[in-house]
Motif scaffolding. Structure first.
Motif, PDB file in Angstrom:
ATOM      1  N   UNK A 177      -0.429  31.853  54.642  1.00 36.02           N
ATOM      2  CA  UNK A 177       0.869  32.501  54.514  1.00 36.02           C
ATOM      3  C   UNK A 177       0.913  33.661  55.500  1.00 36.02           C
ATOM      4  N   UNK A 178       1.980  33.735  56.268  1.00 35.00           N
ATOM      5  CA  UNK A 178       2.114  34.721  57.333  1.00 35.00           C
ATOM      6  C   UNK A 178       3.291  35.635  57.020  1.00 35.00           C
ATOM      7  N   UNK A 179       3.027  36.939  56.910  1.00 36.21           N
ATOM      8  CA  UNK A 179       4.093  37.896  56.630  1.00 36.21           C
ATOM      9  C   UNK A 179       3.852  39.176  57.428  1.00 36.21           C
ATOM     10  N   UNK A 180       4.414  40.288  56.963  1.00 30.90           N
ATOM     11  CA  UNK A 180       4.315  41.563  57.657  1.00 30.90           C
ATOM     12  C   UNK A 180       5.686  42.186  57.788  1.00 30.90           C
ATOM     13  N   UNK A 181       5.851  43.011  58.807  1.00 31.96           N
ATOM     14  CA  UNK A 181       7.161  43.601  59.098  1.00 31.96           C
ATOM     15  C   UNK A 181       7.284  43.800  60.603  1.00 31.96           C
ATOM     16  N   UNK A 182       8.435  43.425  61.143  1.00 31.40           N
ATOM     17  CA  UNK A 182       8.705  43.583  62.572  1.00 31.40           C
ATOM     18  C   UNK A 182       9.921  44.475  62.758  1.00 31.40           C
ATOM     19  N   UNK A 183       9.820  45.373  63.726  1.00 31.45           N
ATOM     20  CA  UNK A 183      10.950  46.209  64.120  1.00 31.45           C
ATOM     21  C   UNK A 183      11.473  45.635  65.427  1.00 31.45           C
ATOM     22  N   UNK A 184      12.637  45.012  65.335  1.00 35.36           N
ATOM     23  CA  UNK A 184      13.135  44.204  66.431  1.00 35.36           C
ATOM     24  C   UNK A 184      14.597  44.528  66.712  1.00 35.36           C
ATOM     25  N   UNK A 185      15.098  43.983  67.786  1.00 37.45           N
ATOM     26  CA  UNK A 185      16.489  44.219  68.181  1.00 37.45           C
ATOM     27  C   UNK A 185      17.125  42.887  68.562  1.00 37.45           C
ATOM     28  N   UNK A 186      18.344  42.691  68.082  1.00 37.08           N
ATOM     29  CA  UNK A 186      19.101  41.502  68.444  1.00 37.08           C
ATOM     30  C   UNK A 186      20.470  41.932  68.948  1.00 37.08           C
ATOM     31  N   UNK A 187      21.117  41.039  69.668  1.00 35.52           N
ATOM     32  CA  UNK A 187      22.438  41.363  70.183  1.00 35.52           C
ATOM     33  C   UNK A 187      22.865  40.372  71.244  1.00 35.52           C
ATOM     34  N   UNK A 188      23.857  40.774  72.003  1.00 33.52           N
ATOM     35  CA  UNK A 188      24.395  39.894  73.044  1.00 33.52           C
ATOM     36  C   UNK A 188      25.207  40.730  74.012  1.00 33.52           C
ATOM     37  N   UNK A 189      25.573  40.094  75.108  1.00 34.41           N
ATOM     38  CA  UNK A 189      26.353  40.760  76.149  1.00 34.41           C
ATOM     39  C   UNK A 189      27.523  39.869  76.533  1.00 34.41           C
ATOM     40  N   UNK A 190      28.679  40.481  76.712  1.00 39.01           N
ATOM     41  CA  UNK A 190      29.858  39.798  77.234  1.00 39.01           C
ATOM     42  C   UNK A 190      30.132  40.368  78.621  1.00 39.01           C
ATOM     43  N   UNK A 191      30.104  39.518  79.623  1.00 37.38           N
ATOM     44  CA  UNK A 191      30.256  39.948  81.012  1.00 37.38           C
ATOM     45  C   UNK A 191      31.534  39.349  81.577  1.00 37.38           C
ATOM     46  N   UNK A 192      32.507  40.207  81.849  1.00 40.31           N
ATOM     47  CA  UNK A 192      33.764  39.785  82.470  1.00 40.31           C
ATOM     48  C   UNK A 192      33.806  40.353  83.883  1.00 40.31           C
ATOM     49  N   UNK A 193      33.205  39.640  84.790  1.00 41.57           N
ATOM     50  CA  UNK A 193      33.147  40.136  86.166  1.00 41.57           C
ATOM     51  C   UNK A 193      33.259  38.978  87.140  1.00 41.57           C
ATOM     52  N   UNK A 194      33.530  39.321  88.354  1.00 38.96           N
ATOM     53  CA  UNK A 194      33.651  38.326  89.414  1.00 38.96           C
ATOM     54  C   UNK A 194      33.220  38.954  90.722  1.00 38.96           C
ATOM     55  N   UNK A 195      33.153  38.152  91.766  1.00 38.62           N
ATOM     56  CA  UNK A 195      32.778  38.647  93.087  1.00 38.62           C
ATOM     57  C   UNK A 195      33.946  38.522  94.049  1.00 38.62           C
ATOM     58  N   UNK A 196      34.142  39.578  94.824  1.00 41.08           N
ATOM     59  CA  UNK A 196      35.178  39.565  95.859  1.00 41.08           C
ATOM     60  C   UNK A 196      34.506  39.652  97.226  1.00 41.08           C
ATOM     61  N   UNK A 197      35.032  38.880  98.164  1.00 38.48           N
ATOM     62  CA  UNK A 197      34.513  38.929  99.518  1.00 38.48           C
ATOM     63  C   UNK A 197      35.114  40.085 100.284  1.00 38.48           C
ATOM     64  N   UNK A 198      34.286  41.058 100.659  1.00 36.87           N
ATOM     65  CA  UNK A 198      34.740  42.221 101.437  1.00 36.87           C
ATOM     66  C   UNK A 198      33.846  42.334 102.671  1.00 36.87           C
TER      67      UNK A 198
END
Length: 226
Positions: free
Chosen positions: A70-91
C-alpha cells in the motif's frame, strides 16, 4: 474465555504491525498539468495548454506481501492550465508574437492510496501503481500576461477558493510505473504517474461548466525500510 480471545487478537494485531515492513521517505518531482473542458466551455478544450511545476512530499509504504504494497503519504503539488490567445505578425521579415495569456495555478495537498505491485530482480524492483487520491486546494492564482515580442506580466489575482462555484476537493484516479534500487534498509526510486480528476473543479450545480484536472508527473525519491 472472551478475555483470552480478545487478548490473543490484540496481541496478534500488534505483533503483525511490529513485524510489518514499513518504509518512509521523501520525493520530489516535476508535474505537467492541464484540464479538460466540458459543457458550456467545451469550445476551450483545444485551447488549454499545460503548465509545468515542481512538487514534493512524503512517501509511506506498507508491505502486504513481497509482491504487494500500500502506497500513501502526502504531496504538495500544483495543477492548472494556460489559455494562450496570440498570433504572429510579419514585420520587416520577422514573425512577431502579439497576444495575451491567462494562467490558472491551484496549489493542492494530496493524499494518495495506491496499490503497488513489485517485481524483484536482485536489488532492482520494477513496480506498477494504481488507485485513487484525494486533494484539497490550499491557494490559487490567475495570472495574465501580454505578449509583444517579449512577455510581460499584467496582473496576478488570488482566486477565492471559498466561492460557491469552486470545488476545492479534487478526487483523482492514478496509474504509474517505476523502478527502485534497494541496498541495506535503503531504497532510491524513480516513478512516473498519470492522474485524472473524477470531479469538476467548478461546482456544476451553480454553473453549467466542467473542468477536470489531469497531470503527468515524474518523481525521484528516497525511502528507509523499517
Amino acid at each position: 474465555m472472551k478475555k483470552i480471545v480478545a487478548f490473543t487478537l490484540i496481541y496478534t494485531l500488534f505483533a503483525s504491525l511490529a513485524t510489518a515492513q514499513w518504509s518512509a521517505g521523501i520525493k520530489i518531482g516535476h508535474v505537467s498539468s492541464d484540464a479538460i473542458a466540458e459543457n458550456s466551455i467545451s469550445f476551450l478544450d483545444n485551447q488549454l495548454k499545460s503548465i509545468d511545476n515542481l512538487q514534493y512530499g512524503l512517501d509511506v509504504k506498507y508491505a502486504l506481501s513481497p509482491a504487494f504494497q500500500l502506497n500513501s503519504g502526502i504531496m504538495f503539488t500544483q495543477r492548472g492550465f494556460e489559455v494562450d490567445q496570440s498570433t504572429n505578425f510579419g514585420i520587416m521579415g520577422f514573425d512577431v508574437p502579439i497576444g495575451a495569456m491567462a494562467q490558472t495555478e491551484i496549489n493542492y495537498a494530496e493524499i494518495p492510496l495506491l496499490l503497488q505491485y513489485n517485481h524483484h530482480i536482485g536489488n532492482l524492483n520494477l513496480f506498477a501503481t494504481a488507485g485513487p487520491s484525494i486533494a484539497r486546494a490550499t491557494s490559487a492564482h490567475l495570472r495574465t500576461k501580454a505578449k509583444f515580442i517579449f512577455e510581460f506580466n499584467v496582473s496576478d489575482t488570488e482566486i477565492n477558493l471559498n466561492s460557491d462555484y469552486i470545488d476545492r476537493t479534487d478526487i483523482n484516479l492514478n496509474a504509474g510505473l517505476g523502478v527502485a534500487y534497494n541496498f541495506d534498509h535503503n531504497q532510491i526510486f524513480i516513478e512516473t504517474k498519470y492522474g485524472r480528476s473524477m470531479n469538476s473543479s467548478i461546482n456544476e450545480s451553480f454553473i453549467d461548466m466542467s473542468l477536470y484536472n489531469k497531470a503527468l508527473q515524474i518523481n525521484v525519491g528516497y525511502s528507509y525500510n523499517f
